[in-house]
Motif scaffolding. Sequence first.
Motif, PDB file in Angstrom:
ATOM      1  N   GLN A   1       0.798  -1.298  -0.417  1.00 25.94           N
ATOM      2  CA  GLN A   1      -0.184  -0.022  -0.146  1.00 25.94           C
ATOM      3  C   GLN A   1       0.793   1.504   0.212  1.00 25.94           C
ATOM      4  OE1 GLN A   1      -3.131  -0.314   3.453  1.00 25.94           O
ATOM      5  NE2 GLN A   1      -2.338   2.712   2.973  1.00 25.94           N
ATOM      6  N   SER A   2       1.604   0.876   0.643  1.00 28.49           N
ATOM      7  CA  SER A   2       3.325   2.028   0.583  1.00 28.49           C
ATOM      8  C   SER A   2       3.781   2.413   0.126  1.00 28.49           C
ATOM      9  CB  SER A   2       3.497   2.845   2.445  1.00 28.49           C
ATOM     10  OG  SER A   2       1.676   2.657   3.230  1.00 28.49           O
TER      11      SER A   2
ATOM     12  N   GLU B   1       6.783   3.846  -1.306  1.00 29.41           N
ATOM     13  CA  GLU B   1       7.864   5.006  -0.284  1.00 29.41           C
ATOM     14  C   GLU B   1       8.401   3.630   0.543  1.00 29.41           C
ATOM     15  OE1 GLU B   1       4.654   5.747   2.650  1.00 29.41           O
ATOM     16  OE2 GLU B   1       4.499   6.363   0.940  1.00 29.41           O
ATOM     17  N   LEU B   2       7.697   2.639   1.250  1.00 34.19           N
ATOM     18  CA  LEU B   2       8.073   1.855   2.435  1.00 34.19           C
ATOM     19  C   LEU B   2       9.569   0.332   1.535  1.00 34.19           C
ATOM     20  CD1 LEU B   2       5.959   0.831   5.091  1.00 34.19           C
ATOM     21  CD2 LEU B   2       7.285   2.422   4.654  1.00 34.19           C
TER      22      LEU B   2
ATOM     23  N   GLN C   1      10.731  10.895  -3.035  1.00 33.07           N
ATOM     24  CA  GLN C   1      10.514  11.430  -1.898  1.00 33.07           C
ATOM     25  C   GLN C   1       9.916  12.991  -2.058  1.00 33.07           C
ATOM     26  OE1 GLN C   1      13.481  10.363  -1.318  1.00 33.07           O
ATOM     27  NE2 GLN C   1      15.070  12.302  -0.651  1.00 33.07           N
TER      28      GLN C   1
ATOM     29  N   GLY D   1       2.371   9.853  -3.401  1.00 40.66           N
ATOM     30  CA  GLY D   1       2.325   9.069  -3.622  1.00 40.66           C
ATOM     31  C   GLY D   1       1.815   8.527  -4.637  1.00 40.66           C
TER      32      GLY D   1
ATOM     33  N   GLN E   1       3.681   5.684  -6.769  1.00 41.99           N
ATOM     34  CA  GLN E   1       2.554   3.580  -6.743  1.00 41.99           C
ATOM     35  C   GLN E   1       3.613   3.261  -7.896  1.00 41.99           C
ATOM     36  OE1 GLN E   1       2.350   1.492  -5.457  1.00 41.99           O
ATOM     37  NE2 GLN E   1       0.315   1.745  -4.063  1.00 41.99           N
TER      38      GLN E   1
ATOM     39  N   GLU F   1      -3.864  -3.374  -1.572  1.00 49.03           N
ATOM     40  CA  GLU F   1      -4.635  -2.080  -0.535  1.00 49.03           C
ATOM     41  C   GLU F   1      -3.346  -1.004  -1.615  1.00 49.03           C
ATOM     42  OE1 GLU F   1      -7.144  -1.717   0.949  1.00 49.03           O
ATOM     43  OE2 GLU F   1      -7.324  -2.786   2.085  1.00 49.03           O
TER      44      GLU F   1
ATOM     45  N   THR G   1      -5.504   2.453  -2.170  1.00 46.43           N
ATOM     46  CA  THR G   1      -6.405   3.104  -0.964  1.00 46.43           C
ATOM     47  C   THR G   1      -5.924   4.320  -0.755  1.00 46.43           C
ATOM     48  OG1 THR G   1      -5.917   0.920  -0.203  1.00 46.43           O
ATOM     49  CG2 THR G   1      -6.869   3.017   1.287  1.00 46.43           C
ATOM     50  N   MET G   2      -4.666   5.256  -0.989  1.00 47.84           N
ATOM     51  CA  MET G   2      -4.204   6.224  -0.840  1.00 47.84           C
ATOM     52  C   MET G   2      -3.857   7.103  -1.804  1.00 47.84           C
ATOM     53  SD  MET G   2      -3.856   6.018   2.853  1.00 47.84           S
ATOM     54  CE  MET G   2      -3.450   7.065   3.004  1.00 47.84           C
TER      55      MET G   2
END
Length: 204
Positions: free
Chosen positions: A79-80, A82-83, A121, A125, A129, A148, A151-152
């Motif tokens: 989902q994230s 950046e991770l 960075q 987002g 993605q 997910e 989702t964002m």
Amino acid sequence: MLKARQLSFHFSPSLPLLQDVSLTLRAGQWLGLSGDSGAGKSTLGKLLAGYLAPQTGDVILDGEALPTCGVQPVQWLPQSPELAVNPRWRVGKILREAWTPSDAQCQAFGVQPSWISRFPQSLSGGELQRVCVLRALAPEVRFLVADEISTMLDPITQLELWQALKREAEQRQLGVLVISHDSALLERLCPQRLHLSEGQLKPW
């Protein structure tokens, strides 16, 4: 064919998360997975992609264990985004870590040429993605676990991302497991759907 056979997993022996979970994902299939927060959906996705090892059971790709080197044929998309990237690498290097997509492939996923020299960075987002989804589509990849991933994102970006992924999956007959809390999204994307509850997979 990607198969999970009687997978069990726990972070604490007294709190089993997954119990004898079996799942089959075929080439070209879109399979939806829902479940409450903390039910183990992401853990199952990581097991399928080889990020975690089950306490019992195994994950089999065409009758063999998942490879331990090279580009993993089962990719987990979190989902994230950046991770999932090295913040010290520029976008071009992040993509080349797996493969070098063509200009047409970048365009299909909305990855702009101006992003290639930027650090992750500095992207939004939704932009990052797009980069992560494109990176996961190396020629060796056959299955995706989309956890997910929209989702964002704003509705327009969601639509564009899923449309691009649908086209790519259809062309390459990729199997896709879509993990989401959004039941409407799963109904649109996935003819077959499952629900994870109390460590077990159940028909939706």
